[in-house]
Structures are given as structure tokens and as C-alpha cells.
Motif scaffolding. Structure first.
Motif, short mmCIF file in Angstrom:
data_model
loop_
_atom_site.label_atom_id
_atom_site.label_comp_id
_atom_site.label_asym_id
_atom_site.label_seq_id
_atom_site.Cartn_x
_atom_site.Cartn_y
_atom_site.Cartn_z
N ILE A 35 0.80 -1.23 0.00
CA ILE A 35 0.00 0.00 0.00
C ILE A 35 0.83 1.28 0.00
CG2 ILE A 35 -1.99 -1.15 1.03
CD1 ILE A 35 -1.31 0.28 3.69
N GLY A 36 2.16 1.15 -0.07
CA GLY A 36 3.00 2.34 -0.18
C GLY A 36 3.24 3.09 1.11
N VAL A 37 2.85 2.54 2.24
CA VAL A 37 3.07 3.17 3.54
C VAL A 37 4.44 2.74 4.07
CG1 VAL A 37 2.27 3.28 5.94
CG2 VAL A 37 0.61 3.38 4.07
N VAL A 38 5.26 3.74 4.45
CA VAL A 38 6.60 3.44 4.94
C VAL A 38 6.66 3.57 6.46
CG1 VAL A 38 7.72 4.08 2.77
CG2 VAL A 38 7.36 5.81 4.53
N ALA A 39 7.73 3.06 7.04
CA ALA A 39 7.86 2.95 8.49
C ALA A 39 7.65 4.26 9.23
CB ALA A 39 9.22 2.35 8.85
N ASP A 40 8.13 5.38 8.70
CA ASP A 40 7.99 6.64 9.44
C ASP A 40 6.59 7.24 9.33
OD1 ASP A 40 8.12 7.64 6.85
OD2 ASP A 40 9.67 9.11 7.28
N GLN A 41 5.68 6.57 8.63
CA GLN A 41 4.29 7.03 8.53
C GLN A 41 3.37 6.31 9.53
OE1 GLN A 41 3.89 6.30 4.27
NE2 GLN A 41 3.83 8.51 3.93
N ILE A 42 3.95 5.37 10.28
CA ILE A 42 3.18 4.66 11.30
C ILE A 42 3.86 4.82 12.66
CG2 ILE A 42 2.22 2.96 9.69
CD1 ILE A 42 4.28 0.94 10.73
N SER A 43 3.10 4.59 13.70
CA SER A 43 3.67 4.63 15.05
C SER A 43 3.07 3.48 15.86
CB SER A 43 3.36 5.97 15.73
OG SER A 43 1.96 6.14 15.88
N GLY A 44 3.74 3.16 16.94
CA GLY A 44 3.23 2.15 17.86
C GLY A 44 3.17 0.75 17.30
N LEU A 45 4.05 0.43 16.34
CA LEU A 45 4.06 -0.92 15.79
C LEU A 45 4.29 -1.91 16.93
CD1 LEU A 45 4.04 -2.75 13.24
CD2 LEU A 45 6.54 -2.52 13.24
N ALA A 46 3.35 -2.87 17.07
CA ALA A 46 3.44 -3.82 18.19
C ALA A 46 2.98 -5.20 17.74
CB ALA A 46 2.59 -3.36 19.36
N LEU A 47 3.73 -6.20 18.12
CA LEU A 47 3.33 -7.58 17.90
C LEU A 47 2.26 -7.91 18.93
CD1 LEU A 47 3.66 -10.32 16.51
CD2 LEU A 47 5.52 -10.81 18.12
N ARG A 48 1.08 -8.31 18.47
CA ARG A 48 -0.04 -8.53 19.38
C ARG A 48 -0.45 -9.99 19.50
NH1 ARG A 48 -2.43 -4.02 21.06
NH2 ARG A 48 -2.74 -5.46 22.76
N TYR A 49 -0.34 -10.76 18.39
CA TYR A 49 -0.74 -12.16 18.38
C TYR A 49 0.26 -12.96 17.57
CZ TYR A 49 -5.15 -10.28 20.00
OH TYR A 49 -6.09 -9.62 20.73
N VAL A 50 0.55 -14.15 18.04
CA VAL A 50 1.31 -15.13 17.28
C VAL A 50 0.38 -16.32 17.11
CG1 VAL A 50 3.33 -16.62 17.19
CG2 VAL A 50 3.52 -14.34 18.22
N ALA A 51 0.08 -16.63 15.86
CA ALA A 51 -0.90 -17.68 15.58
C ALA A 51 -0.24 -18.86 14.89
CB ALA A 51 -2.01 -17.12 14.69
N LEU A 52 -0.72 -20.03 15.24
CA LEU A 52 -0.30 -21.26 14.58
C LEU A 52 -1.56 -21.98 14.12
CD1 LEU A 52 1.85 -23.36 13.82
CD2 LEU A 52 1.56 -24.34 16.11
N ARG A 53 -1.60 -22.28 12.84
CA ARG A 53 -2.75 -23.00 12.28
C ARG A 53 -2.25 -24.23 11.55
NH1 ARG A 53 -6.31 -21.41 7.16
NH2 ARG A 53 -7.69 -23.22 7.18
N ASP A 54 -2.79 -25.37 11.91
CA ASP A 54 -2.49 -26.63 11.24
C ASP A 54 -3.55 -26.83 10.18
OD1 ASP A 54 -2.02 -29.22 10.43
OD2 ASP A 54 -1.93 -30.06 12.45
N THR A 55 -3.18 -26.76 8.90
CA THR A 55 -4.16 -26.95 7.83
C THR A 55 -4.30 -28.43 7.46
OG1 THR A 55 -2.58 -26.78 6.00
CG2 THR A 55 -3.53 -24.71 6.85
N GLY A 56 -3.49 -29.27 8.05
CA GLY A 56 -3.44 -30.68 7.67
C GLY A 56 -2.29 -30.94 6.72
N ASP A 57 -1.98 -29.96 5.86
CA ASP A 57 -0.86 -30.08 4.92
C ASP A 57 0.35 -29.26 5.36
OD1 ASP A 57 -2.35 -31.67 3.10
OD2 ASP A 57 -3.26 -29.86 2.27
N GLU A 58 0.09 -28.18 6.07
CA GLU A 58 1.18 -27.32 6.50
C GLU A 58 0.84 -26.64 7.81
OE1 GLU A 58 1.90 -24.38 3.45
OE2 GLU A 58 0.08 -23.29 3.91
N LEU A 59 1.88 -26.16 8.47
CA LEU A 59 1.71 -25.34 9.67
C LEU A 59 1.91 -23.90 9.25
CD1 LEU A 59 3.76 -27.43 12.23
CD2 LEU A 59 1.28 -27.32 11.97
#
Length: 159
Positions: free
Chosen positions: A60-84
Motif C-alpha cells: 500500500i506504499g506506507v513506509v515505516a515513518d508514517q506509522i507509530s506504535g508498531l506492536a506484535l499482538r498475536y502469534v498464531a499457529l494453524r495446522d491446515t493438515g498439509d502445512e503449519l
């Protein structure tokens, strides 16, 4: 043995809205609403934040200095049966003066009110759980949470 896929996703917020992408033609998911993001490059495996910033700029053309408060909120793991599928879900705030296109090469972009019910949208399973939890609980704190969806499609938990 299952293969593994590592991805990032950003719920970009401005005022009382969140930007979502209706992704079309993905190799990994059916056409559906998601955050902005994509696959991690090999050099980003130990830095998913760098991967999500790269993806947001590419999509979308948005660069790092155009955002603030970047935070990792969730780490998800999904087993599709073929891949994780491992997805790192981030949130960040977009500056008010930054223009965002209504579409990109990946699909259509739309701002949704934070009162949105993600169950009303077509979303991949972990994206739906992460966004729903963030809208109701997670945006009111700074916690990092973990969620797992098993091969049967059952939520094992946000932790």
C-alpha cells in the motif's frame, strides 16, 4: 511431515477505524478479508517486524515513518493438515496525513469501524480470531497473545 509457512499481518488503525484488505488470488488463502501483510523473506525469519513493514510498503506504499506504535499482538499457529501456518499479527497507528489507496495489486482496501464484528466478514480462521479478540480485549492492553487452530479447525486458544 508438514511444510511450514511464516507470514505477517498488520491491523493498521487510524482514529476509530482499522484498514483491511480483501485479498484476491492468494496462494495461501481463499479470497477474504485480512490485515496488510504476507510471507516472510528468509532474512526476516528472526525479525517479523521488518517483514510486516516491508509488506506494508510493497502493498500500500506506507513506509515505516508514517506509522507509530508498531506492536506484535498475536502469534498464531494453524495446522491446515498439509502445512503449519505461523502468522505474526501486528497493530500500528497510521498518521492522519497519509493517503491510502482504495486498492492495490493484492485486492481492495477498506476502512472499517472498530465496532466491526469480524464474524460478518469472510476471513481466514486465525485472522478472524485475532481481529475479534483485539477489537474487544487486546486493543485495551499491551499484551502479546498466542492462538492455535488445530487441523480440525478448532480454536485451541488465545493464551
Amino acid at each position: 511431515m508438514r511444510s511450514s509457512r511464516l507470514m505477517t499481518s498488520l491491523f493498521l488503525v487510524r482514529r476509530d477505524r482499522v484498514l483491511l484488505l480483501y485479498r484476491r488470488g492468494s496462494r495461501a488463502i481463499t479470497d477474504s478479508w485480512v490485515g496488510i501483510g504476507g510471507h516472510l523473506e528468509p532474512a526476516e525469519m528472526d525479525d517479523p517486524a521488518a517483514g510486516v513493514v516491508r509488506e506494508v510498503e510493497e502493498e500500500i506504499g506506507v513506509v515505516a515513518d508514517q506509522i507509530s506504535g508498531l506492536a506484535l499482538r498475536y502469534v498464531a499457529l494453524r495446522d491446515t493438515g498439509d502445512e503449519l501456518r505461523h502468522t505474526y499479527y501486528f497493530t500500528a497507528v497510521l498518521r492522519d496525513d497519509v493517503l491510502v489507496p482504495s486498492s492495490c495489486a493484492e485486492g481492495d482496501l477498506k476502512w472499517f469501524d472498530l465496532t466491526l464484528d469480524p464474524a460478518a466478514l469472510e476471513m481466514p480462521p486465525t485472522a478472524a480470531v485475532a481481529l475479534a479478540h483485539w477489537l474487544t480485549v487486546g486493543r485495551h492492553d499491551d499484551s502479546l497473545r498466542f492462538l492455535t487452530i488445530d487441523a480440525g479447525g478448532q480454536l485451541v486458544g488465545p493464551g
